[in-house]
Design an enzyme around this catalytic site. Structure first.
Site, PDB file in Angstrom:
ATOM      1  N   GLU A 278       0.828  -1.198   0.000  1.00  0.00           N
ATOM      2  CA  GLU A 278       0.000   0.000   0.000  1.00  0.00           C
ATOM      3  C   GLU A 278       0.870   1.257   0.000  1.00  0.00           C
ATOM      4  O   GLU A 278       0.455   2.311  -0.473  1.00  0.00           O
ATOM      5  CB  GLU A 278      -0.920  -0.012   1.243  1.00  0.00           C
ATOM      6  CG  GLU A 278      -2.289   0.544   0.971  1.00  0.00           C
ATOM      7  CD  GLU A 278      -3.266   0.360   2.124  1.00  0.00           C
ATOM      8  OE1 GLU A 278      -4.461   0.276   1.854  1.00  0.00           O
ATOM      9  OE2 GLU A 278      -2.833   0.291   3.291  1.00  0.00           O
ATOM     10  N   HIS A 299       5.548 -27.362  -0.965  1.00  0.00           N
ATOM     11  CA  HIS A 299       4.754 -28.409  -1.603  1.00  0.00           C
ATOM     12  C   HIS A 299       3.652 -27.809  -2.460  1.00  0.00           C
ATOM     13  O   HIS A 299       2.706 -28.482  -2.833  1.00  0.00           O
ATOM     14  CB  HIS A 299       4.188 -29.349  -0.530  1.00  0.00           C
ATOM     15  CG  HIS A 299       5.274 -30.010   0.267  1.00  0.00           C
ATOM     16  ND1 HIS A 299       5.625 -31.333   0.094  1.00  0.00           N
ATOM     17  CD2 HIS A 299       6.120 -29.518   1.210  1.00  0.00           C
ATOM     18  CE1 HIS A 299       6.640 -31.625   0.904  1.00  0.00           C
ATOM     19  NE2 HIS A 299       6.952 -30.538   1.596  1.00  0.00           N
ATOM     20  N   LYS A 415     -14.177   1.676  -3.625  1.00  0.00           N
ATOM     21  CA  LYS A 415     -15.208   2.155  -2.696  1.00  0.00           C
ATOM     22  C   LYS A 415     -16.240   2.994  -3.437  1.00  0.00           C
ATOM     23  O   LYS A 415     -17.443   2.854  -3.221  1.00  0.00           O
ATOM     24  CB  LYS A 415     -14.569   2.999  -1.583  1.00  0.00           C
ATOM     25  CG  LYS A 415     -13.728   2.209  -0.610  1.00  0.00           C
ATOM     26  CD  LYS A 415     -13.278   3.086   0.537  1.00  0.00           C
ATOM     27  CE  LYS A 415     -12.216   2.411   1.369  1.00  0.00           C
ATOM     28  NZ  LYS A 415     -11.559   3.307   2.304  1.00  0.00           N
TER      29      LYS A 415
HETATM   30  O1  PA5 Z   1      -3.362   1.662   5.782  1.00  0.00           O
HETATM   31  C1  PA5 Z   1      -4.469   2.182   5.802  1.00  0.00           C
HETATM   32  O2  PA5 Z   1      -4.608   3.387   6.012  1.00  0.00           O
HETATM   33  C2  PA5 Z   1      -5.729   1.352   5.585  1.00  0.00           C
HETATM   34  O3  PA5 Z   1      -5.417   0.001   5.492  1.00  0.00           O
HETATM   35  C3  PA5 Z   1      -6.699   1.557   6.727  1.00  0.00           C
HETATM   36  O4  PA5 Z   1      -6.066   1.198   7.918  1.00  0.00           O
HETATM   37  C4  PA5 Z   1      -7.969   0.750   6.540  1.00  0.00           C
HETATM   38  O5  PA5 Z   1      -8.581   1.118   5.339  1.00  0.00           O
HETATM   39  C5  PA5 Z   1      -8.931   0.958   7.696  1.00  0.00           C
HETATM   40  O6  PA5 Z   1      -9.255   2.298   7.814  1.00  0.00           O
HETATM   41  P1  PA5 Z   1     -10.001   2.868   9.091  1.00  0.00           P
HETATM   42  O7  PA5 Z   1      -9.101   2.689  10.256  1.00  0.00           O
HETATM   43  O8  PA5 Z   1     -10.276   4.308   8.794  1.00  0.00           O
HETATM   44  O9  PA5 Z   1     -11.283   2.071   9.240  1.00  0.00           O
END
Ligand code: PA5
Length: 427
Positions: A278, A299, A415
Site C-alpha cells: 500500500e 509443496h 469504494k
Molecule cells: O493503511 C491504511 O490506512 C488502511 O489500510 C486503513 O487502515 C484501513 O482502510 C482501515 O481504515 P479505518 O481505520 O479508517 O477504518
C-alpha cells in the site's frame, strides 16, 4: 539483535554506492520534510508516545481480561493486521490461554459473520472496534451487527464495560457514537497512518488484553529507533534492505516473496504485504509483495519458485534463530516409517536444515536471489524492533522511488464504485 545479509542476492551494484542518496533521504525522514510528512508521527513515537494513555491501556486490559472468553477485534487493513501479526507471532497459533481472539470487520462475507455470531452466542465477549475514519463499511457493518447482539445479551449499561472504541480523537462517526454510548475510547494519532498504527492503541490494546507485554514491544521499538538512527549503510540494516530491493528491481526482479518457516508468522507476512504494497504500489511503480510459509508451501508454490517463470522474483527470508518451543524426535524401535535417522534431533533443527537446503536450491539451482533478515526469536521485543525496521525500510524505499509512502489513493476507487452500487446517499 537483527541481521541483514545480501550475500545470497547476487546484487549487480554495490549497496554502498547508494550512500549519498540514502544520506539525503535519511535527512528527509528525520527532518520530516518528504512527501506525506503529516504522517511521520511513527518516527519518534517510540519515545514520544502518550504515557498516560499507555498506563490506561494496561489498566483496561487488566479490567476486561477476565470478562473475555472471546476478544473480538473489529477492524480492517491497518486497523487489524498489526494486532493479528503481533498476537500470532508472540503467542503462537494455539496458545494455552483463557481468552481467544477473533478478528471481524475485515470482510463482507455473510457466512463468516454468521458463523462468528453463532460461535460467540454463549461465550463472554469483549469488543474492541478500531477505525480511524469511523466510516469504513466492512468495520461499521460488522460493528452494527455485533453491537445489536451484545446489547440484547448484556444490555446497554454492561456494554459500556465490554465495548472499547479506538478511533480518531475528535472527528468521525465512531468517535461520536462512542461518546454518545459511553464507551471507553482510545486515540489513533493524527500523524500516524493505518499501516503504521500497530505501535499505537490500534495494535497495542488488543495485544495487552491478550496478555502480551506491550512494554517490551515499546522497548523493542525504541531500541530499533536508536540502532537505526544512522544514515550509514554499513550500520543500518533497514536502509541496506531498502537499497537491496531497489537494486534487485533494477535487475527486473519485480516480485518479492517474503519467506518464513513458522506458521505463526503468516499474519506478520500479511502485515508486511500491506505495509509495502500500500505504501509503494502507486504511480505504476513498486515491487509486488507476496509471501509463502515454508516448508508448507514448498509443496505448492515452491515448484514455481524453483522452476517456473521466476526471472521476475526474489525472496526475502525471515530467519528465526530460536523458536518459541521445540520438540525432540522420539526413537521408535520398529522404525516402520524409516525416521529413526532423525531420532533425538530437534524439530527446529530439521526446520533449519530444510531452510538451508531450500536456500541453496532456490539461489544456486533456481537462480532466485535471496535477501536474509535474521531475528533472535518471536518475542515482544523482537516484534517491536521488526515493526520499526520495516517502517523505516518502507519510507526509504518509497522515497527512493519518489513516492509518498503514507497515502493510498487507489483504495478509494473500489469504494466509489461499491457505494454507487449500494445506493449510498451522496453527501
Ligand atoms: O493503511 C491504511 O490506512 C488502511 O489500510 C486503513 O487502515 C484501513 O482502510 C482501515 O481504515 P479505518 O481505520 O479508517 O477504518
Amino acid at each position: 539483535m537483527m541481521k541483514f545479509d545480501a550475500a545470497h542476492a547476487h546484487l549487480q551494484e554495490d549497496i554502498n554506492s547508494y550512500q549519498p542518496e540514502v544520506s539525503r533521504l535519511h535527512k528527509m525522514i528525520v527532518d520530516k520534510t518528504g512527501a506525506g510528512n503529516d504522517y511521520m508521527g511513527w518516527v519518534d513515537w517510540p519515545v514520544n508516545y502518550d504515557k498516560d494513555e499507555f498506563q490506561r491501556m494496561l489498566a483496561t486490559a487488566e479490567r476486561v481480561k477476565d470478562k473475555a472468553e472471546v476478544l473480538l477485534v473489529c477492524g480492517i487493513g491497518g486497523s487489524y493486521l498489526g494486532a493479528r501479526a503481533g498476537i500470532e507471532m508472540i503467542q503462537g497459533l494455539y496458545p494455552d490461554l483463557k481468552t481467544e481472539v477473533i478478528f471481524v470487520g475485515n470482510t463482507f462475507s455473510s457466512t463468516y459473520m454468521r458463523q462468528v455470531l453463532s460461535y460467540i452466542e454463549n461465550k463472554s465477549v469483549v469488543l474492541n472496534v478500531i477505525s480511524k475514519s469511523g466510516t469504513t463499511t466492512e468495520t461499521a457493518l460488522a460493528f452494527r451487527l455485533l453491537r445489536e447482539m451484545m446489547e440484547k445479551k448484556y444490555g446497554k449499561e454492561e456494554c459500556r464495560e465490554r465495548i472499547i472504541a479506538t478511533t480518531d480523537k475528535a472527528r468521525g462517526t465512531l468517535k461520536q457514537l462512542a461518546d454518545q454510548e459511553g464507551y471507553e475510547s482510545y486515540v489513533i494519532p493524527d500523524d500516524i497512518g493505518g499501516r503504521y498504527s500497530v505501535i499505537t492503541p490500534v495494535g497495542l490494546l488488543p495485544m495487552a488484553i491478550m496478555g502480551i507485554d506491550i512494554k517490551a514491544i515499546m522497548q523493542g521499538l525504541s531500541d530499533a529507533r536508536t540502532d537505526l538512527s544512522t544514515d550509514d549503510l554499513k550500520a543500518n540494516p533497514a536502509y541496506a534492505y531498502a537499497v537491496s530491493r531497489r537494486i534487485l528491481q533494477k535487475q527486473n526482479r519485480d516480485v518479492e516473496m517474503f519467506v518464513t518457516y513458522e506458521p505463526q508468522l503468516r499474519s506478520l507476512s500479511e502485515w508486511w504485504k500491506q505495509l509495502l504494497g500500500e505504501s509503494e504500489g502507486k504511480e505504476g511503480k513498486g515491487i509486488l509483495p507476496d509471501s509463502v510459509v515454508f516448508s508448507t508451501d514448498l509443496h505448492s508454490l515452491g515448484q514455481f519458485i524453483q522452476q517456473g517463470k521466476n526471472s521476475m522474483l526474489y525472496e526475502t527470508l525471515l530467519q528465526v534463530e530460536t523458536p518459541t518451543l521445540d520438540e525432540k524426535v522420539p526413537n521408535d524401535p520398529a522404525n516402520l516409517d524409516g525416521m529413526n535417522y532423525l531420532s533425538g534431533k530437534s524439530l527446529d533443527w530439521v526446520n533449519k536444515m530444510a531452510c538451508q537446503g531450500t536456500l541453496e536450491a532456490h539461489e544456486i539451482t533456481g537462480s532466485v536471489p535471496n535477501l536474509i533478515i535474521s531475528i533472535p526469536d518471536m518475542k515482544e521485543h523482537t516484534f517491536g524492533y521488526l515493526c520499526y525496521f520495516f517502517f523505516l525500510a518502507t519510507a526509504m524505499t518509497c522515497y527512493m522511488l519518489d513516492i509518498n509512502p503514507f497515502n493510498q489513493p487507489g483504495v478509494e476507487i473500489y469504494k466509489k464504485n461499491m457505494f454507487r452500487l449500494l445506493g449510498k446517499p451522496q453527501k
